[in-house]
Scaffold this active site. Structure first.
Site, short mmCIF file in Angstrom:
data_model
loop_
_atom_site.label_atom_id
_atom_site.label_comp_id
_atom_site.label_asym_id
_atom_site.label_seq_id
_atom_site.Cartn_x
_atom_site.Cartn_y
_atom_site.Cartn_z
N ASP A 1 0.81 -1.22 0.00
CA ASP A 1 0.00 0.00 0.00
C ASP A 1 0.84 1.26 0.00
O ASP A 1 0.30 2.37 -0.11
CB ASP A 1 -0.99 0.00 1.17
CG ASP A 1 -0.33 -0.23 2.52
OD1 ASP A 1 0.63 -1.02 2.59
OD2 ASP A 1 -0.78 0.37 3.53
N HIS A 2 2.16 1.12 0.09
CA HIS A 2 3.06 2.27 0.09
C HIS A 2 3.97 2.31 -1.13
O HIS A 2 4.76 3.25 -1.27
CB HIS A 2 3.91 2.27 1.36
CG HIS A 2 3.10 2.43 2.60
ND1 HIS A 2 2.97 3.64 3.26
CD2 HIS A 2 2.37 1.53 3.31
CE1 HIS A 2 2.19 3.47 4.32
NE2 HIS A 2 1.81 2.20 4.36
N HIS B 1 -3.90 7.30 6.55
CA HIS B 1 -3.63 5.85 6.60
C HIS B 1 -4.63 5.16 7.54
O HIS B 1 -4.28 4.53 8.52
CB HIS B 1 -2.19 5.60 7.06
CG HIS B 1 -1.72 4.19 6.82
ND1 HIS B 1 -1.91 3.18 7.72
CD2 HIS B 1 -1.06 3.65 5.78
CE1 HIS B 1 -1.38 2.06 7.27
NE2 HIS B 1 -0.86 2.33 6.07
#
Length: 309
Positions: free
Chosen positions: A65-66, A264
């Site tokens: 996800d990063h 986040h």
């Protein structure tokens, strides 16, 4: 222009309203793209951000996800004919992963991507923007946070310049040299200016509370920080290497942060305002609960305290 363009605010799993991570910091002539998750290239289109805006890519770590947006972003640099070099910072321990992401599919590479892996905490880049600093965080995989530190300087005072007879090109000379002679008199820079504190930006993702978090957040004008969980799930946050909104608020309060940006968010929570409420129990300053395709200005410089008696 100094602003944060929020491209995505989800965590492990994107939702209908939150894309994977992605944050572009516009800082004068720099465009720092932090943690481009899957779908970042499309989010840039929605936000009106051109690939040519990017001068640096900064990855905190190599969870998907990063970083799964890296292939699309890298290929877009070449597709759009970006002419300036783009520097990529990432944990050196993940060099193999970055190589895979960079060459994930066939494309004609014409843009210049300069890899600058981060092996140890400290200053990793310097330029007109100041210093880019990396600090180690506490997560199940190696992770770094980033801090942009503008050097302190001085603000010229037009009224004092006029009184002292400093005009035109002489103003620039006074700034560069620190003192000049005007009409037979030596004029020193402090006589015609006042201190101007450099601004600071901090980016803290995927970490438990640790020294690095507080070092990065120290006196930040704008702090972007993960708040994956609410306090009811604090045990899960610790287990998986994350922060709660309350912890993010505590960090902001203890570190003298001016504007706090929470992001986040775990997909388990339906009400984003709960994050603001928890952080607000500790932090009395401005709190932004980040949403996709939004813009957050860096706070205007605050006046220096008067030294008058």
């Amino acid at each position: 222009m100094r602003e944060l363009v929020v491209l995505g605010t989800g965590s492990q799993v994107p939702t209908r309203t939150r894309n994977h991570n992605g944050y572009l910091l516009r800082w004068d002539g720099e465009g720092l793209l932090f943690d481009p998750g899957e779908g970042t290239q499309r989010q840039m289109l929605f936000a009106g951000v051109a690939a040519s805006s990017i001068t640096r890519i900064c990855l905190s770590h190599f969870h998907g996800d990063h970083c799964l947006g890296v292939p699309g972003v890298v290929q877009r640099l070449s597709l759009d004919g970006v002419r300036h070099p783009v520097v990529a910072h990432y944990p050196a321990s993940g060099a193999e992963y970055f190589a895979r992401l960079r060459h994930a599919s066939v494309f004609h590479e014409t843009a210049e991507l300069v890899e600058s892996p981060v092996a140890e905490p400290g200053v990793i880049a310097q330029g007109p923007f100041g210093q880019l600093v990396a600090r180690r965080l506490s997560h199940p995989v190696e992770s770094f946070g980033y801090q942009l530190v503008e050097p302190d300087s001085r603000r010229m005072l037009p009224e004092r310049l006029a009184e002292l007879g400093v005009r035109g090109p002489a103003v620039g000379r006074l700034q560069r040299e620190g003192s000049i002679e005007v009409d037979g008199r030596r004029v020193e820079l402090p006589e015609a200016s006042e201190p101007r504190r450099g601004q600071r930006f901090a980016f803290v993702m995927d970490t438990r509370l640790c020294d690095g978090v507080f070092e990065l957040a120290d006196r930040a004008d704008l702090l972007v920080i993960e708040s994956t969980f609410l306090s009811a799930d604090a045990a899960l946050a610790t287990e998986y290497g994350h922060l709660t909104a309350a912890q993010a608020g505590r960090v902001a309060a203890e570190c003298g942060v001016r504007k706090l940006v929470l992001s986040h968010f775990s997909q388990r929570y339906a009400e984003p305002e709960a994050f603001r409420a928890e952080a607000g129990e500790f932090f009395g300053g401005e709190i932004v609960v980040a949403s996709d395709i939004s813009r957050v200005p860096v706070p205007a410089r605050r006046p220096e305290p008067s030294t008058a008696g």
